[in-house]
Design a protein around this motif. Sequence first.
Motif, PDB file in Angstrom:
ATOM      1  N   VAL A  29       0.852  -1.188   0.000  1.00 57.37           N
ATOM      2  CA  VAL A  29       0.000   0.000   0.000  1.00 57.37           C
ATOM      3  C   VAL A  29       0.887   1.237   0.000  1.00 57.37           C
ATOM      4  N   GLU A  30       0.726   2.058  -1.026  1.00 60.97           N
ATOM      5  CA  GLU A  30       1.560   3.251  -1.189  1.00 60.97           C
ATOM      6  C   GLU A  30       0.813   4.488  -0.686  1.00 60.97           C
ATOM      7  N   SER A  31       1.592   5.477  -0.308  1.00 53.40           N
ATOM      8  CA  SER A  31       1.017   6.764   0.064  1.00 53.40           C
ATOM      9  C   SER A  31       2.061   7.847  -0.157  1.00 53.40           C
ATOM     10  N   ARG A  90       7.665  12.754  -0.089  1.00 51.17           N
ATOM     11  CA  ARG A  90       8.074  11.486   0.493  1.00 51.17           C
ATOM     12  C   ARG A  90       7.013  10.454   0.193  1.00 51.17           C
ATOM     13  N   LEU A  91       7.424   9.358  -0.409  1.00 52.42           N
ATOM     14  CA  LEU A  91       6.533   8.242  -0.686  1.00 52.42           C
ATOM     15  C   LEU A  91       6.804   7.122   0.314  1.00 52.42           C
ATOM     16  N   SER A  92       5.741   6.487   0.757  1.00 52.50           N
ATOM     17  CA  SER A  92       5.871   5.341   1.661  1.00 52.50           C
ATOM     18  C   SER A  92       5.131   4.147   1.084  1.00 52.50           C
ATOM     19  N   CYS A  93       5.654   2.981   1.386  1.00 53.59           N
ATOM     20  CA  CYS A  93       5.051   1.728   0.934  1.00 53.59           C
ATOM     21  C   CYS A  93       5.057   0.759   2.103  1.00 53.59           C
ATOM     22  N   ALA A  94       3.871   0.368   2.523  1.00 54.78           N
ATOM     23  CA  ALA A  94       3.732  -0.565   3.638  1.00 54.78           C
ATOM     24  C   ALA A  94       3.429  -1.956   3.109  1.00 54.78           C
ATOM     25  N   ALA A  95       4.222  -2.913   3.534  1.00 54.68           N
ATOM     26  CA  ALA A  95       4.043  -4.295   3.097  1.00 54.68           C
ATOM     27  C   ALA A  95       3.364  -5.109   4.192  1.00 54.68           C
ATOM     28  N   SER A  96       2.531  -6.036   3.780  1.00 53.60           N
ATOM     29  CA  SER A  96       1.895  -6.964   4.702  1.00 53.60           C
ATOM     30  C   SER A  96       1.797  -8.325   4.028  1.00 53.60           C
ATOM     31  N   GLY A  97       1.529  -9.325   4.842  1.00 54.06           N
ATOM     32  CA  GLY A  97       1.473 -10.678   4.308  1.00 54.06           C
ATOM     33  C   GLY A  97       2.777 -11.413   4.575  1.00 54.06           C
ATOM     34  N   SER A  98       3.326 -12.024   3.562  1.00 54.60           N
ATOM     35  CA  SER A  98       4.544 -12.831   3.716  1.00 54.60           C
ATOM     36  C   SER A  98       5.788 -11.963   3.696  1.00 54.60           C
ATOM     37  N   ILE A  99       5.879 -11.034   4.636  1.00 56.36           N
ATOM     38  CA  ILE A  99       6.954 -10.035   4.613  1.00 56.36           C
ATOM     39  C   ILE A  99       8.315 -10.668   4.865  1.00 56.36           C
TER      40      ILE A  99
END
Length: 116
Positions: free
Chosen positions: A5-7, A19-28
């Motif tokens: 998920v980017e923001s 500033r861009l952020s990317c949050a990872a979830s799942g099989s991190i």
Amino acid sequence: QVQLVESGGGLVQPGGSLRLSCAASGSIFSITVMGWYRQAPGKQRELVAVITIGDRTTYADSVKGRFTISRDHAKTTVTLQMNSLKPEDTAVYYCNAVLGNRSNYWGQGTQVTVSS
């Protein structure tokens, strides 16, 4: 599987910062590389910056010295700090994650527009 998920996209004047952020979830825990790519209208998607699980970074020549990629301690969020933005940086920016089995995952994309 991994969800990204980017923001942080938006409109900024030349010379400004975003500033861009990317949050990872799942099989991190399977992620080996995370990074950012971009695609401008009428052009192919291109690498902007990537960071490995060992925190090694690679940047496109066009952004070296202006953009910085980093990961948080938990290695679930990747941030792209973009300074001295130029109109040619205008594009949709996509977060990417590569897993140990070489499978690729992409975020939905976030628009960055550099214009006066």
